[in-house]
Design an enzyme around this catalytic site. Structure first.
Site, PDB file in Angstrom:
ATOM      1  N   ASP A 152      -9.446  -4.124  -5.570  1.00 44.34           N
ATOM      2  CA  ASP A 152      -8.682  -3.078  -4.896  1.00 44.34           C
ATOM      3  C   ASP A 152      -8.840  -1.776  -5.675  1.00 44.34           C
ATOM      4  O   ASP A 152      -8.559  -1.749  -6.879  1.00 44.34           O
ATOM      5  CB  ASP A 152      -7.208  -3.482  -4.824  1.00 44.34           C
ATOM      6  CG  ASP A 152      -6.336  -2.440  -4.150  1.00 44.34           C
ATOM      7  OD1 ASP A 152      -6.858  -1.427  -3.648  1.00 44.34           O
ATOM      8  OD2 ASP A 152      -5.109  -2.652  -4.128  1.00 44.34           O
ATOM      9  N   SER A 171       0.825  -1.199   0.000  1.00 47.95           N
ATOM     10  CA  SER A 171       0.000   0.000   0.000  1.00 47.95           C
ATOM     11  C   SER A 171       0.865   1.257   0.000  1.00 47.95           C
ATOM     12  O   SER A 171       1.660   1.459  -0.912  1.00 47.95           O
ATOM     13  CB  SER A 171      -0.959  -0.043   1.200  1.00 47.95           C
ATOM     14  OG  SER A 171      -1.980   0.921   1.060  1.00 47.95           O
ATOM     15  N   HIS A 184      -7.816  -5.073  -1.252  1.00 45.60           N
ATOM     16  CA  HIS A 184      -6.548  -4.390  -1.025  1.00 45.60           C
ATOM     17  C   HIS A 184      -5.664  -5.071   0.015  1.00 45.60           C
ATOM     18  O   HIS A 184      -4.458  -5.180  -0.177  1.00 45.60           O
ATOM     19  CB  HIS A 184      -6.834  -2.942  -0.604  1.00 45.60           C
ATOM     20  CG  HIS A 184      -5.619  -2.120  -0.355  1.00 45.60           C
ATOM     21  ND1 HIS A 184      -4.768  -1.720  -1.366  1.00 45.60           N
ATOM     22  CD2 HIS A 184      -5.103  -1.618   0.801  1.00 45.60           C
ATOM     23  CE1 HIS A 184      -3.788  -0.999  -0.859  1.00 45.60           C
ATOM     24  NE2 HIS A 184      -3.964  -0.920   0.452  1.00 45.60           N
TER      25      HIS A 184
END
Length: 321
Positions: free
Chosen positions: A257, A162, A287
């Site tokens: 995501d 991320s 995600h």
């Protein structure tokens, strides 16, 4: 492909959890809530913590810069090991050494390598570019002191999930631009690469998949503050005008995501710039799937994919030397 059934069940449960009011919540409140959720639910998503040869905490003070805390995981008492610099996710606002402790233990154990987890400064107390400065300085220290921790500086890998994926690839750009250190590989898991939030999947998957557009906007506001140029390379790597001469990359996205389009676009731009790139979108995944190896087979499959790539990378390195 339809969303994974286990993910579907998770999203159903998430519908009944109390939602954070992003208009009033403070960063510290969000951190406390994140820690509470990890402590409550990690036993369902993560295996018991792997035992590794040694774990040590260290505070780095590089060239009188800001102190950077790191945690060093060693899977064995050998020299010349590959070393992974791990930069945790959390929107540049949440996350710490503890939130990704299990991930780093597994990476060290599965790949017979050293993992250095970086506790970089968080926004909004420390906005851009504080996090990248900490991650870059930590990477420089590891490269310069590789022998003292049993690592081979020629096998330095950066990795993040991320926001940490953003930091990892930005560090490769900084290393290229400054000529130091030499980074050999980058692994980007569901990376945030466009803080303008302009890709199509940001809108098509804007709600209902845990990470949502409102939360992303909140993270970015806290990280960027009043910065007007959100397309600058060290903020939004996707818009960089110079992606030449970067290390080989593995880029992973999830089908559900919101960040998936920028991951795919970045992989293409890297490849078009002459870099070696492996890309995979994990079908049916959201995600945060990589943090759920106990719950999701896809997370375990990704761990195997990472191990296979690193094994190939290390063998290729040995042949070249």
């Amino acid at each position: 492909m339809n969303i994974n059934l286990k993910i579907k069940f998770l999203l159903l449960l998430n519908k009944f959890t109390k939602k954070t009011n992003l208009k009033t919540v403070t960063a510290n409140e969000l951190r406390l809530n994140s820690n509470r959720l990890i402590n409550k639910y990690s036993k369902y998503f993560e295996y018991p913590k792997e035992k590794v040869f040694s774990i040590s905490n260290k505070v780095l003070n590089i060239n009188n810069s800001n102190e950077v805390k790191v945690r060093i995981y060693k899977s064995k008492d050998d020299n010349d090991q590959a070393v992974i610099m791990y930069f945790h996710g959390g929107g540049f606002v949440v996350g710490n050494l503890e939130s990704h402790d299990s991930t780093c233990r597994r990476l060290a154990k599965q790949n017979s390598c050293i993992v250095v987890s970086v506790d970089y400064r968080l926004a909004p107390e420390h906005q851009f570019p504080a996090a990248i400065e900490d991650c870059y300085n930590a990477s420089c220290w590891v490269y310069s002191n590789a022998e003292t921790i049993g690592a081979d500086k020629k096998k330095l890998i950066v990795m993040g999930d991320s926001a940490g994926g953003n930091l990892a690839t930005v560090i490769t750009m900084m290393a290229r631009d400054k000529g130091f250190p030499l980074i050999s590989y980058q692994i980007l898991i569901c990376p945030l690469l466009d803080v303008t939030l302009s890709m199509n999947s940001i809108n098509t998957l804007s709600k209902g998949y845990i990470l949502n557009k409102d939360l992303l906007s909140w993270f970015i506001l806290n990280y960027c503050g009043n910065i007007k140029d959100l397309k600058q390379a060290y903020l939004s790597p996707l818009f960089s005008n110079n992606l030449n001469n970067l290390p080989p990359a593995l880029i992973i996205t999830g089908e559900y995501d919101p960040l998936k389009d920028e991951g795919r676009a970045y992989a293409k731009k890297l490849k078009d710039s002459g870099n070696k790139v492996s890309f995979k979108e994990y079908k049916g995944m959201i995600h945060i799937f990589f943090q759920m190896p106990k719950y999701l087979k896809a997370a375990r499959d990704l761990e195997k994919q990472i191990s296979n790539i690193l094994t190939h990378f290390i063998k290729a390195h040995l042949k070249s030397n």
